[in-house]
Scaffold this active site. Structure first.
Site, PDB file in Angstrom:
ATOM      1  N   LYS A 270     -87.918 -62.687  66.089  1.00  0.00           N
ATOM      2  CA  LYS A 270     -87.036 -63.861  66.102  1.00  0.00           C
ATOM      3  C   LYS A 270     -86.463 -64.070  67.498  1.00  0.00           C
ATOM      4  CE  LYS A 270     -85.347 -63.532  61.325  1.00  0.00           C
ATOM      5  NZ  LYS A 270     -85.825 -64.853  60.870  1.00  0.00           N
ATOM      6  N   ASP A 281     -79.067 -60.229  55.969  1.00  0.00           N
ATOM      7  CA  ASP A 281     -80.292 -60.423  55.198  1.00  0.00           C
ATOM      8  C   ASP A 281     -80.350 -59.526  53.949  1.00  0.00           C
ATOM      9  OD1 ASP A 281     -82.462 -62.086  54.970  1.00  0.00           O
ATOM     10  OD2 ASP A 281     -83.824 -60.828  56.134  1.00  0.00           O
ATOM     11  N   ARG A 344     -90.261 -61.915  50.928  1.00  0.00           N
ATOM     12  CA  ARG A 344     -91.163 -62.059  49.786  1.00  0.00           C
ATOM     13  C   ARG A 344     -92.037 -60.812  49.624  1.00  0.00           C
ATOM     14  NH1 ARG A 344     -93.498 -67.406  52.549  1.00  0.00           N
ATOM     15  NH2 ARG A 344     -91.404 -67.317  53.426  1.00  0.00           N
TER      16      ARG A 344
HETATM   17  N1  BES Z   1     -84.193 -63.792  56.483  1.00  0.00           N
HETATM   18  C1  BES Z   1     -84.992 -64.865  56.899  1.00  0.00           C
HETATM   19  C2  BES Z   1     -84.510 -66.202  56.360  1.00  0.00           C
HETATM   20  C3  BES Z   1     -83.290 -66.803  57.010  1.00  0.00           C
HETATM   21  C4  BES Z   1     -83.383 -67.356  58.269  1.00  0.00           C
HETATM   22  C5  BES Z   1     -82.106 -66.846  56.344  1.00  0.00           C
HETATM   23  C6  BES Z   1     -82.267 -67.934  58.845  1.00  0.00           C
HETATM   24  C7  BES Z   1     -80.999 -67.437  56.906  1.00  0.00           C
HETATM   25  C8  BES Z   1     -81.079 -67.980  58.160  1.00  0.00           C
HETATM   26  C9  BES Z   1     -86.418 -64.670  56.415  1.00  0.00           C
HETATM   27  O1  BES Z   1     -86.863 -63.366  56.362  1.00  0.00           O
HETATM   28  C10 BES Z   1     -87.307 -65.387  57.389  1.00  0.00           C
HETATM   29  O2  BES Z   1     -87.338 -64.987  58.504  1.00  0.00           O
HETATM   30  N2  BES Z   1     -87.979 -66.423  56.931  1.00  0.00           N
HETATM   31  C11 BES Z   1     -88.822 -67.202  57.756  1.00  0.00           C
HETATM   32  C12 BES Z   1     -90.049 -67.538  56.988  1.00  0.00           C
HETATM   33  C13 BES Z   1     -91.138 -68.161  57.830  1.00  0.00           C
HETATM   34  C14 BES Z   1     -91.694 -67.133  58.794  1.00  0.00           C
HETATM   35  C15 BES Z   1     -92.207 -68.686  56.934  1.00  0.00           C
HETATM   36  C16 BES Z   1     -88.053 -68.454  58.157  1.00  0.00           C
HETATM   37  O3  BES Z   1     -87.325 -69.014  57.330  1.00  0.00           O
HETATM   38  O4  BES Z   1     -88.169 -68.854  59.316  1.00  0.00           O
HETATM   39 ZN    ZN Z   2     -85.440 -61.960  56.079  1.00  0.00          ZN
HETATM   40 MN    MN Z   3     -87.680 -62.701  58.226  1.00  0.00          MN
END
Ligand code: BES
Ligand code: ZN
Ligand code: MN
Length: 506
Positions: A270, A281, A344
């Protein structure tokens, strides 16, 4: 914080000795109550309204110090609008917030001229007190802890408000525990520490907790969950909790909470800005802990299982790489195209594990997608389910608890993008409809029971200056579970045990 429920007539408020007296003033028809009163409190309220210094608008405050004829040291009048559940919550939150920096230790909160003093209103008032008084202290010893120790909720007839009061106190205990663990930084809330927090709940009757480590989890065939943890030095934990309030033969509701104690994104790392917020998370996991804490108080006649797959998502020489294929406990192979779609990957194995309980329903709770934040913001959690009874029960529970959710689609067309040439399913499907495609992935692992998924990415915590966990969706889940118990017709055991402990030192 300690709570007490007390019957107090209007003309008794002036004589009530305490550090602070909070009086709610509503503007519904019986809001005229105070205009006829001859006691000091009523007269002060009338004068303040006539002079234009105060009105019953929601959250409007008027504070006074040692007002004449009033036994309380401080007095706060607070507008409660039409006296609805939502407005009472906002009014109490504002008044207790205003008292936070004062020296008041014992506070009396009177529902005043709020005409509806039924369970929902009383519960909202208690929950708002707990919410406003909560301060995170664990890694901030310099913080001035609030002096507030006790809240007496004054109502016109405590016998009519008892059930709402008990629910409120249980919720404060559950919400505080959820917020506490969610707020802790990742180095103070590792998978191992999260498991210790779960084990601490064993002290309550009817709660059992088992914790599995990497060896046991591998033996179960949870190749997907295991793969997420492999880039971290922190060993994974799989937490299994049981609340038994009904006969053993009764099938349980299973709650699954995403427990990523820190999400760097892994090799699909990220960006640096706001990455600290990925300590949140594990808010799904924290909410499951909170629900169990509240169940310990409420003791409804149902069975509930809590499952928490807990690990870190880190980049490392051993970490999973984009393109890697892993085998889940269900036997389905998964191509990991993006290591940041890790939630997931841990949830799917927990869903397969849930099958062994022959559940009446499985609800997973997860900070799953940024896309859900874009879709619904911080107001409503995303609800995904193809079971209409479960959907309407959860929507209803969201409304009654003021912990709202919104039913999202699950059309099969959304799953198109999850197809791959190299495994049974891919873990991502492009940017469009990201919250739905994540749910479609999970749905593949939830075919053996009624299932719902709550994406709490937008609702579980607040950013900015108010940065901190909200405890959502503990209130929604508790209302759902209590409604299940009520539907069975035998809600509570005798109140003896339920009243055992009422302090919120969660
Ligand atoms: N924990 C994150 C989701 C998230 C992101 C929650 C920002 C709250 C704020 C999750 O694990 C994630 O990174 N999801 C990705 C999925 C994508 C790679 C398909 C996302 O939402 O960018
Ligand atoms: Zn996550
Ligand atoms: Mn993630």
């Amino acid at each position: 914080m300690n709570f007490e429920l007390k019957t107090l007539a209007q003309d008794e408020l002036s004589r009530e000795k305490c550090d602070a007296l909070v009086v709610l003033v509503a503007n519904d028809a019986p809001g005229q109550t105070f205009s006829k009163g001859l006691d000091a409190c009523s007269q002060l309220i009338n004068l303040a309204i006539k002079s234009g210094d105060f009105e019953a608008k929601v959250g409007k405050l008027l504070s006074s110090y040692r007002p004449s004829g009033i036994a309380a040291i401080r007095m706060i009048l607070v507008g409660a609008g039409d006296g609805s559940v939502k407005n009472v919550r906002a009014a109490v939150f504002a008044a207790i917030g205003a008292l936070k920096g004062s020296n008041a230790v014992n506070v009396v909160v009177s529902l005043g001229s709020v005409s509806n003093q039924a369970d929902d209103v009383v519960r909202a008032a208690i929950v708002a007190c707990g919410d406003a008084a909560y301060v995170y202290e664990t890694t901030k010893p310099s913080v001035t802890s609030p002096k507030l120790k006790k809240v007496v909720l004054a109502v016109v007839n405590s016998a009519h408000s008892k059930a709402g009061f008990n629910k409120g106190v249980a919720l404060v205990n559950g919400l505080s525990l959820a917020k506490e663990w969610a707020n802790r930084p990742a180095n103070h809330a590792t998978p191992t520490l999260l498991a210790t927090a779960a084990k601490a709940l064993k002290k309550y009757a009817n709660i059992k907790v088992d914790v599995l480590g990497p060896k046991e989890v591998s033996k179960l065939g949870m190749g997907s969950f295991t793969s997420v943890s492999q880039g971290s030095n922190e060993p994974l934990r799989f937490i299994v909790m049981h609340y038994n309030g009904a006969d053993k033969s009764e099938s349980p509701t299973v709650l699954v909470g995403k427990g990523i104690t820190f999400d760097t994104g892994g090799i699909s790392i990220k960006p640096a800005s706001e990455m600290d917020e990925m300590k949140f998370d594990m808010c799904g996991a924290a909410s499951v802990l909170g629900v169990f804490r509240a169940l310990a108080d409420l003791r409804p006649a149902i069975n509930v299982v809590g499952l928490i797959p807990a690990c870190e998502n880190m980049p490392d020489g051993r970490a999973i790489k984009p393109g890697d294929v892993v085998t889940s406990m269900s036997g389905q192979t998964i191509e990991i195209l993006n290591t940041d779609a890790e939630g997931r990957l841990v949830l799917c194995d927990a869903l397969t594990y849930a099958e062994r309980f022959k559940p009446r329903a499985v609800i997973d709770v997860a900070t799953l997608t940024g896309a859900c934040v874009v879709a619904l913001g911080g107001v409503r959690s995303g609800l995904f389910s193809s079971d209409s009874a479960l959907t309407s029960a959860l929507v209803k529970a969201g409304e009654s608890s003021l912990d709202l959710c919104w039913h999202m689609p699950l059309d099969d067309e959304y799953a198109e993008g999850l197809k791959t040439n190299f495994a049974d399913v891919a873990n991502v499907a492009g940017r469009a409809g990201g919250a739905v495609t994540a749910a479609k992935f999970l749905q593949r692992f939830a075919s053996k029971f009624p299932w719902a998924h709550l994406d709490i990415a937008g609702t579980a915590w607040k950013s900015g200056t108010a940065k901190g966990a909200t405890g959502r969706p503990v209130a929604l889940l508790i209302d759902y579970l209590l409604a299940q118990a009520q539907a069975k017709g035998d809600l509570a055991r005798p109140a003896k045990t339920a009243a055992k402990k009422r302090s919120s030192t969660a």
